[in-house]
Write a protein that holds these residues in place. Structure first.
Motif, short mmCIF file in Angstrom:
data_model
loop_
_atom_site.label_atom_id
_atom_site.label_comp_id
_atom_site.label_asym_id
_atom_site.label_seq_id
_atom_site.Cartn_x
_atom_site.Cartn_y
_atom_site.Cartn_z
N ALA A 180 0.84 -1.20 0.00
CA ALA A 180 0.00 0.00 0.00
C ALA A 180 0.87 1.25 0.00
N ARG A 181 1.90 1.25 0.83
CA ARG A 181 2.81 2.40 0.88
C ARG A 181 3.57 2.53 -0.44
N ASP A 184 1.24 4.19 -2.98
CA ASP A 184 1.06 5.61 -2.70
C ASP A 184 2.30 6.41 -3.09
N GLU A 251 -1.21 10.33 3.53
CA GLU A 251 -2.54 9.73 3.56
C GLU A 251 -2.97 9.33 2.15
N PRO A 252 -3.54 8.14 1.98
CA PRO A 252 -3.93 7.70 0.64
C PRO A 252 -4.85 8.68 -0.10
N SER A 256 -4.04 10.58 -3.64
CA SER A 256 -4.91 10.49 -4.81
C SER A 256 -5.39 11.87 -5.26
N HIS A 308 -8.04 7.05 -8.73
CA HIS A 308 -7.72 8.00 -7.67
C HIS A 308 -8.92 8.85 -7.27
N ARG A 311 -10.81 6.80 -4.83
CA ARG A 311 -10.21 6.75 -3.49
C ARG A 311 -10.53 8.03 -2.72
#
Length: 318
Positions: A180-181, A184, A251-252, A256, A308, A311
């Protein structure tokens, strides 16, 4: 909280800009697309000597990032990749920067030193591997696992310097540290390149509008041209704080939002640059074309705009 770049960060970005301005990145990019990697690799090594390939690698693996935050930060990486976007040198820059998020291995030291080129495949967001034919190390993110891969069928990209290949999965290498990181960070650095390319197109457009004459005056003095360029300035200036803010928060949803804003601003800069330059902007020889195709390709790299936007919506919807 007031966020501002430090003098050291501004000096670092300026030094990279000064270095790249002395290198013929446009020629290297065209050569790379034609299969001649020599000029591009020379630029890769010059930038590696400046520490660009070590910005996201932890110090215990030979990089510049420190766990206590005293070393290179994500903001530093974003600033560097914004400069990369301005000059568009070829190579898998983002793949190498993301690798420390996926594994902790001795290979990170050689990648940080610029000695190892890394190619990543990260389906479904990054289904094809960039520059897999010349990469020294190839990794496929398979869910939460990491695999090797071999380059399969070569594919055609809108940006001829982005040599894409279908990954043929190999042996499992172990768990991926933080997919996940990694995603991102890849999206954030891609957004930085989009912003840099957009800013460069704006500068090119302003300069051309001040030189090209029609009806006895420079076209930049016409109100219609001024309005077009002002809209690009506004879009780029609004996107940059989102980019830097996402680099701070990680933060995701912030990442995005930055990817969408930078992509939209770069697309507007590209469209406006074509309008301002006219027919000359469509020629393959003009440097404008390199940024146009790079922007088009990067807009969908590391997650499409639809991904994005979804998200961001998921983060703010009740």
């Amino acid at each position: 909280m007031r966020f501002a770049l430090s003098p050291e960060q501004e000096a670092f970005a300026a030094s990279l800009d000064a270095l790249l301005s002395t290198l013929d990145c446009d020629t290297a990019t065209r050569a790379w697309g034609a299969g001649d990697h020599g000029p591009g690799l020379k630029i890769w090594r010059r930038l590696a000597d400046q520490g660009l390939t070590a910005l996201t690698t932890p110090s215990h693996r030979g990089g510049l990032a420190e766990e206590d935050g005293t070393g290179a930060t994500t903001v530093d990486a974003v600033l560097a990749f914004e400069v990369l976007g301005r000059f568009c040198p070829p190579g898998p820059w983002t793949d190498s920067a993301v690798l420390p998020c996926l594994l902790d291995d001795e290979i990170l030291a050689s990648a940080a030193a610029g000695e190892t080129l890394v190619s990543l495949a990260f389906p479904p967001y990054l289904p094809f591997a960039l520059d897999a034919d010349i990469a020294d190390a190839r990794f496929l993110v398979d869910g939460t696992s990491l695999r090797g891969f071999t380059p399969g069928t070569p594919l055609t990209s809108l940006d001829s310097s982005r040599r894409l290949f279908e990954p043929v999965p190999g042996d499992e290498l172990g768990p991926a540290l933080d997919p996940a990181r990694a995603f991102d960070l890849g999206a954030l650095l891609t957004a930085a390149q989009l912003l840099g390319a957009g800013r460069h197109l704006l500068e090119m457009s302003v300069a051309y509008a001040g030189q090209r004459r029609q009806y006895g005056r420079e076209i930049g003095r016409f109100q219609a041209i001024k309005h077009l360029l002002a809209e690009v300035v506004t879009a780029l200036e609004l996107a940059r704080p989102l980019l830097h803010g996402a680099a701070v928060t990680a933060e995701p949803a912030d990442v995005s939002a930055a990817k969408v804003a930078c992509g939209d601003a770069a697309h507007l800069a590209a469209r406006t640059a074509l309008q301002v330059h006219g027919a000359i902007g469509y020629t393959a020889e003009h440097p404008l074309g390199l940024r146009l195709t790079r922007i088009r390709a990067l807009t969908s790299a590391w997650g499409t705009p639809a991904v994005h936007r979804h998200r961001v919506l998921a983060a703010i919807a009740p």
